[in-house]
Design an enzyme around this catalytic site. Structure first.
Site, mmCIF file in Angstrom:
data_model
loop_
_atom_site.group_PDB
_atom_site.id
_atom_site.type_symbol
_atom_site.label_atom_id
_atom_site.label_comp_id
_atom_site.label_asym_id
_atom_site.label_seq_id
_atom_site.Cartn_x
_atom_site.Cartn_y
_atom_site.Cartn_z
ATOM 1 N N HIS A 1 -9.550 -33.068 9.806
ATOM 2 C CA HIS A 1 -8.683 -31.921 9.176
ATOM 3 C C HIS A 1 -7.297 -32.528 9.236
ATOM 4 C CE1 HIS A 1 -7.702 -27.432 8.757
ATOM 5 N NE2 HIS A 1 -6.485 -27.246 9.346
ATOM 6 N N ASP B 1 -4.148 -27.660 5.651
ATOM 7 C CA ASP B 1 -4.553 -25.837 6.241
ATOM 8 C C ASP B 1 -4.107 -24.407 5.754
ATOM 9 O OD1 ASP B 1 -5.041 -25.133 9.171
ATOM 10 O OD2 ASP B 1 -3.154 -25.121 9.336
ATOM 11 N N TYR C 1 -1.946 -16.794 12.064
ATOM 12 C CA TYR C 1 -3.192 -16.705 12.117
ATOM 13 C C TYR C 1 -3.926 -14.532 11.763
ATOM 14 C CZ TYR C 1 -4.118 -20.896 13.357
ATOM 15 O OH TYR C 1 -3.438 -22.071 13.729
#
Length: 313
Positions: free
Chosen positions: A291, A103, A231
């Site tokens: 994922h 990730d 983020y």
């Protein structure tokens, strides 16, 4: 799990937690987690590589898990993570290591390999390929406003969304969302947490015991640093030039990973464009992979990792 030792390395006044197993010096593997993960997400891989004769190390990033939060979480950066990694390697007297990132953990892995190739034996990443800024807008920038990253970049919105729930439920919802092949996108008047019904079961490979381990640590750390890195940091110029990754690399992507559905992602991975930035790259696509391939299919991932390590010791 009882074989894994836990220690702390002090970096710039912060006590950073490091999980550690194995005695395979100088053959050392460093695992870099994503979100909503911590060192624990690498439990299967750490034990496997230690049994194969390697030393396995998995830090919690600053502000994650058992590591101290940074003094100003809203200013934390990917460069901080790389400086922390360099300091951890120096403190543990590790001259060269393999890096394995999943990730957003792919970002510090690639940044470190680009800035410190002399310290990097090879890089394995899962779910997120290396994307240079010069190749155009990131695939995430081509998705609508309700896309989860866009929502979480908005100051205060994720805090309000997450704040309605306890930390364990937030982690539960994200694991369920990110295990699907559909990109998490909310409607205009819907929040990301509302995309998961409370009756939805956990993925079959993720137990209530696993969720409890994550929940306890996110109760401790909260989500402030996690929302900043990755983020809100995505929007910033990292101040790092694009570079060619010159070390051997392996990229693993599940074909049922929602990231694989990002605009242009399949073409970027499969057309050869990715190999322009990472020339010595092997790509493995897993037909059933989601994922969280390292937790979903640990035996398969362990075999891929150990084969790669064996080629490049």
């Amino acid at each position: 799990m009882d074989q894994i030792q836990h220690k702390y390395v002090t970096v710039q006044g912060l006590k950073l937690h490091v999980a550690d197993i194995g005695t395979g010096h100088p053959n050392v593997v460093v695992f870099l987690h994503g979100f909503p993960e911590i060192w624990y997400s690498w439990r299967h891989q750490m034990i496997a590589v230690a049994k194969a004769g390697f030393r396995a190390i998995a830090p919690d990033y600053r502000g994650y898990g058992l590591s101290d939060p940074p003094p100003e979480p809203d200013k934390a950066s990917f460069l901080d993570l790389d400086n922390d990694l360099l300091a951890i390697l120096d403190a543990l007297a590790l001259p060269k290591v393999f890096l394995i990132g999943k990730d957003f953990g792919a970002f510090p892995a690639y940044i470190f390999a680009g800035l410190h190739p002399e310290r990097t034996l090879g890089v394995v990443t899962m779910g997120v390929p290396y994307e240079s800024r010069s190749s155009g807008p990131r695939s995430t920038e081509l998705l609508p406003e309700g896309f989860y990253i866009s929502r979480w970049q908005e100051p205060g919105r994720a805090e309000a969304d997450f704040g309605r729930l306890d930390a364990k439920t937030v982690v539960r919802n994200v694991y369920i969302l990110f295990s699907r092949s559909k990109i998490p996108i909310a409607a205009e008047n819907q929040e990301i947490m509302d995309l998961v019904d409370s009756s939805t079961p956990l993925p079959p490979w993720f137990t209530e015991e696993d969720l409890e381990a994550y929940g306890k640590l996110y109760e401790k750390s909260g989500f402030q640093t996690a929302l900043q890195i990755p983020y809100r940091e995505f929007k910033l110029d990292l101040g790092i030039p694009d570079y060619t990754i010159k070390v051997p690399a392996l990229f693993i992507m599940g074909e049922k990973d929602y990231v694989y559905e990002f605009p242009g992602m399949k073409d970027y991975i499969n057309s050869g464009k990715l190999k322009e930035a990472v020339p010595d790259l092997e790509i493995v696509l897993l037909p059933e992979g989601t994922h969280f391939v390292q937790e979903q299919s640990p035996d398969q991932i362990n075999e891929l990792i150990l084969t790669f390590l064996g080629k490049h010791i």
